[in-house]
Design a protein around this motif. Structure first.
Motif, PDB file in Angstrom:
ATOM      1  N   UNK A   1     -13.339  22.869 -14.155  1.00  0.00           N
ATOM      2  CA  UNK A   1     -12.666  22.659 -12.871  1.00  0.00           C
ATOM      3  C   UNK A   1     -11.942  21.311 -12.925  1.00  0.00           C
ATOM      4  N   UNK A   2     -10.675  21.308 -12.560  1.00  0.00           N
ATOM      5  CA  UNK A   2      -9.846  20.104 -12.584  1.00  0.00           C
ATOM      6  C   UNK A   2      -9.445  19.765 -11.155  1.00  0.00           C
ATOM      7  N   UNK A   3      -9.609  18.505 -10.770  1.00  0.00           N
ATOM      8  CA  UNK A   3      -9.192  18.048  -9.445  1.00  0.00           C
ATOM      9  C   UNK A   3      -8.240  16.868  -9.605  1.00  0.00           C
ATOM     10  N   UNK A   4      -7.015  17.030  -9.115  1.00  0.00           N
ATOM     11  CA  UNK A   4      -6.043  15.937  -9.146  1.00  0.00           C
ATOM     12  C   UNK A   4      -4.847  16.275  -8.254  1.00  0.00           C
ATOM     13  N   UNK A   5      -3.924  15.333  -8.140  1.00  0.00           N
ATOM     14  CA  UNK A   5      -2.709  15.544  -7.361  1.00  0.00           C
ATOM     15  C   UNK A   5      -1.687  16.321  -8.175  1.00  0.00           C
ATOM     16  N   UNK A   6      -0.803  16.996  -7.477  1.00  0.00           N
ATOM     17  CA  UNK A   6       0.292  17.703  -8.125  1.00  0.00           C
ATOM     18  C   UNK A   6       1.459  16.754  -8.364  1.00  0.00           C
ATOM     19  N   UNK A   7       2.076  16.882  -9.520  1.00  0.00           N
ATOM     20  CA  UNK A   7       3.255  16.086  -9.842  1.00  0.00           C
ATOM     21  C   UNK A   7       4.525  16.743  -9.306  1.00  0.00           C
ATOM     22  N   UNK A   8       4.591  18.061  -9.364  1.00  0.00           N
ATOM     23  CA  UNK A   8       5.836  18.764  -9.056  1.00  0.00           C
ATOM     24  C   UNK A   8       5.965  19.185  -7.601  1.00  0.00           C
TER      25      UNK A   8
ATOM     26  N   UNK B   1      -1.194   9.460  -0.613  1.00  0.00           N
ATOM     27  CA  UNK B   1       0.124   8.826  -0.613  1.00  0.00           C
ATOM     28  C   UNK B   1       0.480   8.149  -1.938  1.00  0.00           C
ATOM     29  N   UNK B   2      -0.501   7.964  -2.815  1.00  0.00           N
ATOM     30  CA  UNK B   2      -0.204   7.363  -4.115  1.00  0.00           C
ATOM     31  C   UNK B   2       0.741   8.291  -4.874  1.00  0.00           C
ATOM     32  N   UNK B   3       1.893   7.769  -5.276  1.00  0.00           N
ATOM     33  CA  UNK B   3       2.884   8.599  -5.966  1.00  0.00           C
ATOM     34  C   UNK B   3       2.478   8.810  -7.415  1.00  0.00           C
ATOM     35  N   UNK B   4       2.631  10.046  -7.895  1.00  0.00           N
ATOM     36  CA  UNK B   4       2.241  10.387  -9.264  1.00  0.00           C
ATOM     37  C   UNK B   4       3.436  10.980 -10.006  1.00  0.00           C
ATOM     38  N   UNK B   5       3.345  10.944 -11.319  1.00  0.00           N
ATOM     39  CA  UNK B   5       4.466  11.373 -12.154  1.00  0.00           C
ATOM     40  C   UNK B   5       3.930  11.753 -13.527  1.00  0.00           C
ATOM     41  N   UNK B   6       4.766  12.478 -14.296  1.00  0.00           N
ATOM     42  CA  UNK B   6       4.366  12.775 -15.664  1.00  0.00           C
ATOM     43  C   UNK B   6       4.203  11.477 -16.447  1.00  0.00           C
ATOM     44  N   UNK B   7       3.287  11.506 -17.353  1.00  0.00           N
ATOM     45  CA  UNK B   7       2.950  10.380 -18.230  1.00  0.00           C
ATOM     46  C   UNK B   7       2.828  10.971 -19.614  1.00  0.00           C
ATOM     47  N   UNK B   8       3.232  10.277 -20.607  1.00  0.00           N
ATOM     48  CA  UNK B   8       3.430  10.805 -21.958  1.00  0.00           C
ATOM     49  C   UNK B   8       2.403  11.869 -22.371  1.00  0.00           C
ATOM     50  N   UNK B   9       2.840  13.084 -22.392  1.00  0.00           N
ATOM     51  CA  UNK B   9       2.130  14.346 -22.675  1.00  0.00           C
ATOM     52  C   UNK B   9       1.429  14.930 -21.463  1.00  0.00           C
ATOM     53  N   UNK B  10       1.711  14.361 -20.284  1.00  0.00           N
ATOM     54  CA  UNK B  10       1.422  14.947 -18.970  1.00  0.00           C
ATOM     55  C   UNK B  10      -0.046  15.398 -18.869  1.00  0.00           C
TER      56      UNK B  10
ATOM     57  N   UNK C   1       0.851  -1.188   0.000  1.00  0.00           N
ATOM     58  CA  UNK C   1       0.000   0.000   0.000  1.00  0.00           C
ATOM     59  C   UNK C   1       0.886   1.237   0.000  1.00  0.00           C
ATOM     60  N   UNK C   2       0.474   2.247  -0.737  1.00  0.00           N
ATOM     61  CA  UNK C   2       1.270   3.467  -0.835  1.00  0.00           C
ATOM     62  C   UNK C   2       1.301   4.200   0.504  1.00  0.00           C
ATOM     63  N   UNK C   3       2.525   4.554   0.918  1.00  0.00           N
ATOM     64  CA  UNK C   3       2.686   5.257   2.185  1.00  0.00           C
ATOM     65  C   UNK C   3       3.017   4.347   3.344  1.00  0.00           C
ATOM     66  N   UNK C   4       2.925   3.024   3.151  1.00  0.00           N
ATOM     67  CA  UNK C   4       3.288   2.084   4.213  1.00  0.00           C
ATOM     68  C   UNK C   4       4.806   1.985   4.321  1.00  0.00           C
ATOM     69  N   UNK C   5       5.297   1.559   5.465  1.00  0.00           N
ATOM     70  CA  UNK C   5       6.729   1.392   5.701  1.00  0.00           C
ATOM     71  C   UNK C   5       6.976   0.059   6.397  1.00  0.00           C
ATOM     72  N   UNK C   6       8.231  -0.332   6.449  1.00  0.00           N
ATOM     73  CA  UNK C   6       8.597  -1.597   7.084  1.00  0.00           C
ATOM     74  C   UNK C   6       8.485  -1.463   8.602  1.00  0.00           C
TER      75      UNK C   6
ATOM     76  N   UNK D   1       3.413   2.502  -8.472  1.00  0.00           N
ATOM     77  CA  UNK D   1       3.086   3.919  -8.344  1.00  0.00           C
ATOM     78  C   UNK D   1       3.745   4.786  -9.393  1.00  0.00           C
ATOM     79  N   UNK D   2       3.883   6.070  -9.061  1.00  0.00           N
ATOM     80  CA  UNK D   2       4.390   7.076  -9.997  1.00  0.00           C
ATOM     81  C   UNK D   2       3.513   7.088 -11.245  1.00  0.00           C
ATOM     82  N   UNK D   3       2.210   7.092 -11.002  1.00  0.00           N
ATOM     83  CA  UNK D   3       1.215   7.006 -12.059  1.00  0.00           C
ATOM     84  C   UNK D   3       0.847   8.381 -12.616  1.00  0.00           C
ATOM     85  N   UNK D   4       0.201   8.365 -13.783  1.00  0.00           N
ATOM     86  CA  UNK D   4      -0.507   9.573 -14.192  1.00  0.00           C
ATOM     87  C   UNK D   4      -1.605   9.804 -13.165  1.00  0.00           C
TER      88      UNK D   4
END
Length: 713
Positions: free
Chosen positions: A454-461, A502-511, A228-233, A428-431
């Motif tokens: 209106x756009x709602x989403x997580x920030x990549x940067x 906690x889900x990690x996001x990243x650029x995806x082809x054409x962001x 799960x995203x955000x979990x640790x050992x 992770x590191x999804x669009x």
């Protein structure tokens, strides 16, 4: 981000059996330094065998910079294409910075755009130095010497030479500070189809990827990451893992638990046997349905204004108001080569081999993790088997994990870090998951008088080393393509609601354009239909007279597709236009109904990307972008089950487009003398909306939730 194609790069000369140089940035007189033939410190090497090797400062991951940059050099050098070669430049910000970023990295479809003048100047300088060397050796005026197809000649005396015989003498010549370059009318190679330089090596298996690197004593390492995203050992038991033949050790690192083995099979079996207890106190435990619910509420609340024009009170006077909501799932990049890297630590220094997309971030990250100076970290940039944004990590998490693996070993050694396909799909590191809300107002004549998105989403940067680039403003990559539209839409407001997870996001082809183009162009199509307008004519009517490049691609795609309207002969036709990364693209999709499922049979595309350095590569990138976008729209989504675990794992439940699903593609490249712009990403955004518009024309069904193959919320 802007860039200057007239800006000059850093220039240094080379000696030995090659000529190595780049161009100076804001310097006075260029200095010549010595560089050995096996450790070039510049863009061009010319060997005694006449071969010209271009050091590509941009990662070659299939998008063509090896070929494009070599074309620019060869054009001004007047080399023969058969003598051109390319290699990945090592990590070195001072020599190989992307002029769009100010640091070494590949992304944003900037490879050719930021290098256009820099590489041409490098080629022109090399040519001038070869000519000066020949003039000195032959005792003739330099002005009387010609260079053509790799041959330096003095017609008056009949003397000729290849580049190699002159390279040592040329290296001692003064470096031209600002050599002139050709006018477009004089281009010989630029604008012509050329085969890609890396095709043969990739075909015969000689191309080197990280997976192909083997070092003496090397251990293979896989990491157990949190489910799960955000979990640790919390704790782990490695007894059973260490009992697997070939497993050498197990170590906890910041990203999980690493298993070291003498081979891949043992490493994977050891990881399977590992028992890990995870601390999920800070983990994402919401499923996709809950996330969409939260994001939808945020979009309904209006977000923060990021663009505004006029007064939305215009809605009160509208004769007709249309509304729509769109849901876009998380998306994995799914490149054919999952993440991998080889790291060797010896005597306080580190050397790495992998498809590194952002050396500017990765190199200091490795240094900081290992506690060594940056200059003691060497990154050899190899080919990458695709990326689509996956290796462009602001967090440098792959480099950090590789360095952590080496550090945790507790001794010098060599380690190959491997991510499996399952690691990649679930890693992770999804669009970003995104919700769009729209409304548009029409007057009695069908004119658009008000527009809100209106756009709602997580920030990549935000929260990464790239956040300072935002200069305190909102993350424009989250909503780019919703703002700055060329259409005249009356009063308008664009809002953005930044969401947290906690889900990690990243650029995806054409962001951001991947979702904004779909939402904007499909909603606009519905609005135009409600106004009784043809999709092509309606878009052209919304453009101001000065929007000539926008008009150019829309009119061209209508021409080549034989546009006559939304339907004909039992097929649906849809059009979409986008501008992304400086490039103007319009597409028309032809769609059939195959038992309730859309089948795209043909796509026409018009593209204006400035000067077409290599039309063959441009067409290939458009075709590949269409295939990538089509497979995604039809099939792909990453969903979280209730509790937060990813439900997909490999290509059986995150499928790629089959060759039988690939439509015929016709590409028209608009002739232009404007500076080149990006091409690796702009082919992606228009496909989805063009297909959706054709599907709605054919069936009357709007597809506001992706993918077509199944609901995600």
């Amino acid at each position: 981000m802007g860039f200057e194609t007239t800006r000059r790069g850093l220039l240094a000369g080379g000696a030995g059996l090659m000529l190595a140089l780049t161009l100076p940035i804001g310097r006075g007189r260029a200095q010549v330094t010595v560089a050995g033939p096996f450790a070039p410190n510049a863009f061009i090497r010319i060997g005694t065998d006449d071969l010209v090797t271009v050091m590509s400062k941009h990662l070659e991951m299939g998008q063509g910079p090896y070929t494009g940059l070599a074309t620019l050099v060869a054009e001004e050098l007047d080399a023969d294409w058969a003598q051109m070669r390319a290699e990945g430049a090592p990590a070195d910000d001072k020599l190989y910075a992307n002029l769009a970023f100010g640091a070494q990295g590949t992304g944003g479809s900037t490879a050719i755009a930021n290098s256009f003048m820099q590489m041409r100047k490098a080629g022109a300088a090399a040519r001038a130095m070869l000519v000066a060397a020949a003039a000195q050796e032959w005792g003739v005026p330099a002005a009387e010497i010609t260079v053509k197809a790799g041959v330096v000649a003095h017609p008056g005396s009949g003397k000729t030479s290849g580049f190699g015989a002159l390279s040592a003498a040329a290296a001692s010549q003064p470096v031209p500070e600002d050599p002139p370059v050709k006018a477009p009318a004089d281009f010989v190679l630029i604008g012509k189809d050329r085969p890609k330089l890396d095709t043969k090596a990739k075909t015969d298996g000689s191309a080197q990827f990280a997976l192909d690197v083997y070092r003496d004593g090397m251990l293979t390492v896989v990491v157990a990451h949190p489910p799960k995203f955000g979990a640790t050992v919390a704790s782990f038991d490695d007894k059973d893992a260490l009992a697997v033949k070939g497993v050498q050790m197990v170590r906890q690192i910041p990203s999980g638990v690493a298993v070291y083995a003498t081979n891949t099979y043992a490493a994977l079996k050891g990881r399977d046997a590992l028992q890990v207890n995870w601390d999920e106190s800070k983990a994402e435990t919401r499923g996709s349905a809950e996330l969409f619910e939260a994001f939808t509420k945020a979009a309904q609340a209006g977000g923060t204004t990021v663009e505004e024009q006029g007064d939305l009170a215009a809605f009160t006077g509208a004769a007709k108001t249309l509304e729509a909501e769109y849901h876009f799932p998380y998306l994995a990049h799914a490149p054919m080569e999952p993440l991998d890297a080889v790291i060797e630590v010896k005597g306080g220094k580190a050397e790495l081999w992998y498809g590194c997309q952002f050396p500017a971030f990765d190199r200091p990250t490795v240094a900081a993790t290992l506690g060594v100076p940056v200059e003691d970290v060497q990154i050899n940039v190899l080919l990458a088997g695709g990326s689509f944004g996956r290796r462009a990590q602001g967090s440098a998490h792959l480099a950090a994990e590789a360095a952590a693996v080496a550090k945790a070993a507790g001794a010098d050694g060599t380690f190959k870090l491997l991510w499996t396909r399952e690691d990649d799909i679930r890693g992770g590191y999804y669009r970003p998951l995104t919700v769009h809300r729209f409304r548009a107002g029409l007057d009695d004549a069908g004119k658009i008088i008000a527009w809100e998105n209106i756009v709602a989403n997580q920030s990549i940067m935000m929260g990464t080393p790239m956040e300072p680039m935002l200069q305190g403003g909102p993350d424009s990559t989250s909503f780019e393509g919703s703002t700055g539209l060329p259409y005249i839409l009356g009063a308008k407001r664009i809002g953005w609601a930044r969401m947290e997870s906690p889900v990690s996001v990243l650029w995806w082809r054409s962001v951001g354009h991947t979702h904004t183009a779909y939402a904007v162009e499909t909603f606009l199509d519905q609005v135009l239909e409600a106004a009784g307008k043809d999709p092509v004519a309606g878009r052209l009517e919304l453009l101001p007279p000065e929007a000539t490049r926008e008009r150019g691609v829309i009119e061209k795609v209508a021409e080549i597709s034989g546009w006559t309207g939304r339907t004909r002969d039992g097929k649906g036709y849809g059009v979409a236009y986008t501008k992304s990364f400086g490039t103007y693209v319009a597409q028309v999709a032809e769609v059939q109904d195959m038992g309730g499922v859309p089948r795209v049979t043909k796509v026409w595309c018009a593209v204006d990307c400035g000067i077409a350095v290599n039309p063959n590569v441009i067409r290939a990138q458009i075709e590949g972008g269409i295939g990538y976008a089509l497979g995604t729209a039809l099939h792909n989504h990453i969903s979280l089950a209730p509790g937060g675990e990813v439900e997909q794992s490999n290509f059986h439940d995150y499928p790629m487009l089959r060759i039988s699903e690939m439509p015929a593609v016709e590409v028209a490249i608009i002739a232009s003398e404007a500076d080149p712009t990006g091409i690796g990403e702009p082919g992606v955004p228009p496909l989805g909306p063009a297909m959706a518009n054709a599907w709605r024309a054919l069936t009357g069904r709007a597809q506001n939730v992706l993918p077509f193959g199944g609901a995600t919320s």
